[in-house]
Design a protein around this motif. Structure first.
Motif, PDB file in Angstrom:
ATOM      1  N   LYS A   9     -14.981  -8.610  -8.596  1.00  0.00           N
ATOM      2  CA  LYS A   9     -14.534  -7.606  -9.565  1.00  0.00           C
ATOM      3  C   LYS A   9     -13.084  -7.864  -9.957  1.00  0.00           C
ATOM      4  O   LYS A   9     -12.260  -8.214  -9.108  1.00  0.00           O
ATOM      5  N   PRO A  10     -12.747  -7.701 -11.244  1.00  0.00           N
ATOM      6  CA  PRO A  10     -11.366  -7.948 -11.682  1.00  0.00           C
ATOM      7  C   PRO A  10     -10.408  -6.834 -11.245  1.00  0.00           C
ATOM      8  O   PRO A  10     -10.761  -5.662 -11.227  1.00  0.00           O
ATOM      9  N   VAL A  11      -9.192  -7.243 -10.896  1.00  0.00           N
ATOM     10  CA  VAL A  11      -8.120  -6.332 -10.508  1.00  0.00           C
ATOM     11  C   VAL A  11      -6.878  -6.730 -11.302  1.00  0.00           C
ATOM     12  O   VAL A  11      -6.595  -7.918 -11.459  1.00  0.00           O
ATOM     13  N   THR A  34      -3.625 -10.806 -12.725  1.00  0.00           N
ATOM     14  CA  THR A  34      -5.016 -10.399 -12.583  1.00  0.00           C
ATOM     15  C   THR A  34      -5.641 -11.317 -11.539  1.00  0.00           C
ATOM     16  O   THR A  34      -5.196 -12.451 -11.343  1.00  0.00           O
ATOM     17  N   TYR A  35      -6.651 -10.795 -10.851  1.00  0.00           N
ATOM     18  CA  TYR A  35      -7.386 -11.609  -9.892  1.00  0.00           C
ATOM     19  C   TYR A  35      -8.751 -10.987  -9.666  1.00  0.00           C
ATOM     20  O   TYR A  35      -9.020  -9.861 -10.086  1.00  0.00           O
ATOM     21  N   ASP A  36      -9.615 -11.752  -9.006  1.00  0.00           N
ATOM     22  CA  ASP A  36     -10.941 -11.267  -8.651  1.00  0.00           C
ATOM     23  C   ASP A  36     -10.971 -10.984  -7.157  1.00  0.00           C
ATOM     24  O   ASP A  36     -10.465 -11.768  -6.353  1.00  0.00           O
ATOM     25  N   LEU A  37     -11.572  -9.848  -6.812  1.00  0.00           N
ATOM     26  CA  LEU A  37     -11.768  -9.471  -5.418  1.00  0.00           C
ATOM     27  C   LEU A  37     -13.197  -8.972  -5.291  1.00  0.00           C
ATOM     28  O   LEU A  37     -13.571  -8.012  -5.987  1.00  0.00           O
ATOM     29  N   ASP A  81       0.841  -1.190   0.000  1.00  0.00           N
ATOM     30  CA  ASP A  81       0.000   0.000   0.000  1.00  0.00           C
ATOM     31  C   ASP A  81       0.884   1.250   0.000  1.00  0.00           C
ATOM     32  O   ASP A  81       2.116   1.155  -0.072  1.00  0.00           O
ATOM     33  N   VAL A 103      -9.198 -13.113  -2.223  1.00  0.00           N
ATOM     34  CA  VAL A 103      -8.822 -13.043  -3.634  1.00  0.00           C
ATOM     35  C   VAL A 103      -9.008 -14.415  -4.273  1.00  0.00           C
ATOM     36  O   VAL A 103      -8.704 -15.436  -3.673  1.00  0.00           O
ATOM     37  N   GLY A 128      -0.757  -2.037 -11.061  1.00  0.00           N
ATOM     38  CA  GLY A 128      -1.674  -1.124 -11.738  1.00  0.00           C
ATOM     39  C   GLY A 128      -0.932  -0.077 -12.555  1.00  0.00           C
ATOM     40  O   GLY A 128      -1.458   0.464 -13.514  1.00  0.00           O
ATOM     41  N   LYS A 149      -2.658  -6.139 -11.485  1.00  0.00           N
ATOM     42  CA  LYS A 149      -1.508  -5.649 -10.727  1.00  0.00           C
ATOM     43  C   LYS A 149      -0.219  -6.038 -11.417  1.00  0.00           C
ATOM     44  O   LYS A 149      -0.123  -7.135 -11.950  1.00  0.00           O
ATOM     45  N   GLN A 166       2.034  -9.204 -15.822  1.00  0.00           N
ATOM     46  CA  GLN A 166       1.008  -8.684 -14.922  1.00  0.00           C
ATOM     47  C   GLN A 166       0.203  -9.843 -14.349  1.00  0.00           C
ATOM     48  O   GLN A 166       0.028 -10.877 -15.003  1.00  0.00           O
TER      49      GLN A 166
END
Length: 124
Positions: free
Chosen positions: A106-108, A100-103, A23, A34, A112, A110, A98
């Motif tokens: 919703k797709p994310v 990608t994952y779902d949280l 963060d 996730v 970003g 990283k 990169q």
């Protein structure tokens, strides 16, 4: 351990690749909840994906990384894992990747901003 840059020799695929999500304060982003983790990579100046949405995972166990270190990790450590196979590391070059994952459904994607830097160097 540096998770933003991966460097290894062509043909070496015995170690996991890990990317730690941090963060703004530099603390790990917890990855509890996730699902559907995927990894993609392509040559830096290419258009075709060498790895196309291959299965990845949230770190939750003991892993040996490209620098040879072994660590026991959990979702609160904020690390996404991809285990390369032989076809992923058979060609020398500079690649970008990169996750990608779902949280919460919703797709994310990283990272970003920017990419995971992957250098595959020739063996001597």
């Amino acid at each position: 351990m540096n998770y933003a840059r991966i460097c290894q020799t062509v043909g070496s695929y015995g170690h996991a690749w890990g990317v730690q999500l941090l963060d703004e304060a530099g603390k790990p982003v917890p990855l509890n909840g996730v699902s559907n983790v995927k990894f993609s990579m392509k040559l830096r100046n290419g258009t075709v994906r060498k790895v196309d949405n291959a299965d990845g995972l949230v770190a939750n166990g003991t892993y040996t990384f490209e620098d040879g270190s072994s660590q026991t990790l959990g979702p609160t450590d904020g690390i996404l894992i991809y285990q390369p196979v032989a076809a992923d590391v058979d060609t020398e070059g500079d690649y970008i990747g990169q996750f990608t994952y779902d949280l919460a459904g919703k797709p994310v994607i990283k990272p970003g901003c920017g990419y995971v830097e992957i250098e595959l160097q020739a063996a001597v």
